[in-house]
Design an enzyme around this catalytic site. Structure first.
Site, mmCIF file in Angstrom:
data_model
loop_
_atom_site.group_PDB
_atom_site.id
_atom_site.type_symbol
_atom_site.label_atom_id
_atom_site.label_comp_id
_atom_site.label_asym_id
_atom_site.label_seq_id
_atom_site.Cartn_x
_atom_site.Cartn_y
_atom_site.Cartn_z
ATOM 1 N N CYS A 197 0.822 -2.518 -4.814
ATOM 2 C CA CYS A 197 0.571 -1.122 -5.187
ATOM 3 C C CYS A 197 1.647 -0.586 -6.112
ATOM 4 C CB CYS A 197 0.471 -0.245 -3.940
ATOM 5 S SG CYS A 197 1.919 -0.340 -2.870
ATOM 6 N N ASP A 241 -15.991 1.171 -16.317
ATOM 7 C CA ASP A 241 -16.502 0.962 -14.960
ATOM 8 C C ASP A 241 -18.019 0.994 -14.978
ATOM 9 O OD1 ASP A 241 -15.019 1.173 -11.978
ATOM 10 O OD2 ASP A 241 -17.178 1.539 -11.986
ATOM 11 N N HIS A 298 1.648 -8.896 3.630
ATOM 12 C CA HIS A 298 1.949 -7.775 4.525
ATOM 13 C C HIS A 298 1.693 -8.116 5.995
ATOM 14 C CE1 HIS A 298 2.545 -5.635 0.902
ATOM 15 N NE2 HIS A 298 1.265 -5.609 0.559
ATOM 16 N N LEU A 336 -6.254 -2.667 2.657
ATOM 17 C CA LEU A 336 -5.140 -1.753 2.426
ATOM 18 C C LEU A 336 -3.887 -2.305 3.101
ATOM 19 C CD1 LEU A 336 -6.817 1.712 3.163
ATOM 20 C CD2 LEU A 336 -6.078 0.884 0.925
ATOM 21 N N PHE A 352 3.079 28.163 9.854
ATOM 22 C CA PHE A 352 3.038 28.969 8.629
ATOM 23 C C PHE A 352 4.446 29.320 8.196
ATOM 24 C CE2 PHE A 352 3.181 33.557 7.185
ATOM 25 C CZ PHE A 352 2.949 33.271 5.845
ATOM 26 N N GLY A 387 -5.048 -8.136 8.334
ATOM 27 C CA GLY A 387 -4.868 -7.840 6.917
ATOM 28 C C GLY A 387 -6.133 -8.028 6.113
ATOM 29 N N ASP A 388 -5.962 -8.337 4.837
ATOM 30 C CA ASP A 388 -7.092 -8.390 3.910
ATOM 31 C C ASP A 388 -8.065 -9.521 4.191
ATOM 32 O OD1 ASP A 388 -5.788 -6.318 2.726
ATOM 33 O OD2 ASP A 388 -5.604 -7.237 0.739
ATOM 34 N N GLY A 416 -4.934 -12.988 3.309
ATOM 35 C CA GLY A 416 -5.034 -11.935 2.310
ATOM 36 C C GLY A 416 -6.319 -11.957 1.513
#
Length: 447
Positions: free
Chosen positions: A43, A178, A10, A298, A424, A280-281, A113
Site C-alpha cells: 500500500c 477502467d 503480512h 486487505l 463534542f 490473509g489474501d 497471499g
C-alpha cells in the site's frame, strides 16, 4: 510441535511473530518464502512513487533476520511446489540451486497471499507493462517512470487512483482506464465518485471510464499504445491495477475454496483439513454485512488472521469475528473511507436495502474553519441494521469508518447510531456528530 508456514508477507509475519512470542521453543516454525524479503507494505508503493516515502526499505516492518532471531527457521528463496495432505509433507525447491527436498509438518499455515490479475489480451507481455504488488515491482515502477512521460494505468481501484495521483505529482501525463463507468466503483457510490472524478480531472488526469483494454501495441518490444474498445492512447509505460487473485493453485482439489481459489476457513481459521490453517489474501473471509464468505484482500485482515492462527495452533482459543472490509484512500485534497457494502454490492447480493445521504459540516459554523463532510449509510429495510457506510471530506474524518465498522460488527441499527454517545468539542466536531445526524435523518423515514 512442527509448523510449516508457506509465504511470509503480512499474515505469515504476524503468525510467526505471535507464535514465537506465545510459545517459544514449544513450536518449531519453518517458513518457506519465494522472495528474499518479508512484510512489504504494498500500500506504500504509490507513496514511494510520489516521493512521500523516500526510502522504500522503510515500507518493511520486519525482516528475515528479525524472525530468525525470534527462533523461526527462515528458508528464503525457497518455493513449495507440492503439498501431500495425507502424508502431511511439503515438497520444496531451492530457487538458488534448483534442488528439491521434502519436509514434514504437524500443522501447516497457508499464507501464500495473492498475485495481480493479468488481463489476457494481446501484447500484455511487452516490456514497460508493470505490476504493483511487491518490493521489486515498486523498484521497477520508479525506475521506468523516470524516463516515461505518458503513463497509462489500467484499473481505477485504490491502487490505480493512488498511482495516478503519484505520477501527476511527478508531472507525468496520466490516463486512468477502467471497464466500469466510475472510479472506485466497488467501494463508493456515485455521490462520492462524481466529486472524486472531478478532483482527478482538474488535477490533470485523463479518465477513460467504461472502456475495456483489448490490446497493447509496441515498438522494439516496448509498449507504445493501449487500445480499448472505444479509443487508443499513446503511452511510454503501463501499470496494471486490475485486482488480485489468491495464490492457492497448490491446493486445488485438496481443500475447499471459493470459485476464485480463496480457501474457506472456519471461525478458528482451520481450512477443510483440521491441521491446516489459512490466513490473509490466500483465504476467504467471513463478511459480516452479508453473513457470507467473500474475498477481500486487505493487509488489516491478514495481520488479524495471522495472529489468530497463532493463538489457535495448539487448540481453538480465539474466534475470528469476520470483517467489514473497512478501508480508506486519499485522493488529492479529499480523505475517503468506507466500511461494509455500497449500493453496487448490495444489489449484487440481492439485499432489500435503504440508503440515506447527507452533507454536514465537520465543526460548528462559528468556528473560523470548517469543511463539508459527505456521509452515506446503507441499512436493511427489514430490521434497519446498518450494512454499509461511506465518509468523505477535505477534513480528515476517516476514523469514523472504524466507528461504522464496529457498528456493523455489532449489528447495530439506524436508531442505535442516531443516539450513540459521541463527545463534542468545537475544535473537533458538532453537538450532533455527523454520524448521528445522517442516522437521525434516516430514522425520520422509519418511525
Amino acid at each position: 510441535m512442527k509448523v510449516v508456514v508457506i509465504g511470509c508477507t503480512h499474515a505469515g509475519t504476524a503468525f510467526t511473530t505471535t507464535a514465537k512470542r506465545l510459545y517459544g521453543d514449544k513450536v518449531q516454525i519453518t517458513v518457506y518464502e519465494r522472495n528474499d524479503t518479508v512484510s512489504f507494505l504494498s500500500c506504500g508503493i504509490a507513496l514511494h512513487v510520489g516521493g512521500v516515502v523516500k526510502d522504500p526499505m522503510k515500507l518493511f516492518y520486519s525482516s528475515p533476520k528479525v524472525l530468525s532471531d525470534l527462533g523461526a527457521k527462515m528458508m528464503m528463496r525457497h518455493e513449495v511446489i507440492d503439498v501431500n495432505i495425507e502424508e502431511k509433507a511439503v515438497l520444496v525447491r531451492n530457487l538458488e540451486n534448483g534442488e528439491t527436498f521434502k519436509e514434514t509438518f504437524d500443522k501447516l499455515v497457508i499464507t501464500t497471499g495473492s498475485w495481480p490479475i493479468i488481463p489476457n489480451v494481446p501484447g500484455v507481455e511487452l516490456k514497460g507493462i508493470m505490476l504493483s504488488k511487491n518490493f521489486y515491482h515498486a523498484q521497477d515502477i520508479v525506475k521506468h517512470s523516470k524516463n516515461a512521460n505518458k503513463i497509462t494505468i489500467v484499473g481505477a481501484g485504490y491502487i490505480g487512483v493512488e498511482l495516478a495521483e503519484a505520477f501527476r505529482h511527478n508531472n507525468k501525463e496520466v490516463v486512468l482506464i477502467d471497464i466500469a463507468d466510475r472510479i472506485l466503483a466497488k467501494y463508493l457510490d456515485k455521490e462520492f465518485t462524481d466529486i472524486l472524478e472531478n478532483e482527478l480531472t482538474v488535477n490533470g488526469i485523463k479518465l477513460a471510464l467504461g472502456q475495456k483494454v483489448v490490446k497493447f501495441e509496441g515498438e522494439d518490444g516496448f509498449v507504445k499504445k493501449v487500445i480499448t474498445d472505444k479509443d487508443s492512447f499513446d503511452t511510454d509505460m503501463v501499470v496494471l491495477a486490475t485486482g488480485f487473485r489468491p495464490n492457492t493453485d497448490l491446493f486445488k482439489g485438496k481443500l475447499e475454496m471459493l470459485p476464485n481459489g480463496a480457501l474457506i476457513v472456519d471461525s478458528y481459521l482451520h481450512t477443510s483439513h483440521p491441521d491446516i490453517f489459512a490466513a490473509g489474501d490466500s483465504a476467504a473471509v467471513w463478511y459480516t454485512p452479508t453473513n457470507s464468505y467473500e474475498y477481500i484482500p486487505l493487509a488489516t485482515n491478514a495481520v488479524r488472521m495471522g495472529t489468530i492462527v497463532a493463538y489457535n495452533i495448539f487448540e481453538d482459543r480465539l474466534k475470528y469475528s469476520g470483517t467489514q472490509g473497512t478501508s480508506g484512500v486519499k485522493v488529492f485534497s479529499y480523505n475517503v473511507a468506507t466500511s461494509g457494502l455500497n449500493e453496487l454490492l448490495a444489489q449484487e447480493k440481492g439485499i432489500n436495502y435503504g440508503t440515506i445521504y447527507g452533507v454536514e459540516n465537520n465543526r460548528p459554523e462559528f468556528m473560523p474553519e470548517y469543511e463539508p463532510v459527505y456521509v452515506k449509510l446503507l441499512y436493511r429495510k427489514d430490521d434497519h441494521t446498518i450494512i454499509g457506510g461511506q465518509v468523505m471530506s477535505k477534513a480528515d474524518v476517516t476514523e469514523s469508518a472504524n466507528t461504522l465498522s464496529i457498528v456493523m460488527q455489532n449489528k447495530m441499527t439506524v436508531k442505535d447510531l442516531a443516539f450513540a454517545d459521541f463527545f463534542f468539542q468545537p475544535y473537533f466536531n458538532k453537538p450532533w456528530n455527523f454520524l448521528n445526524t445522517v442516522a437521525l435523518k434516516a430514522l425520520e423515514r422509519l418511525v
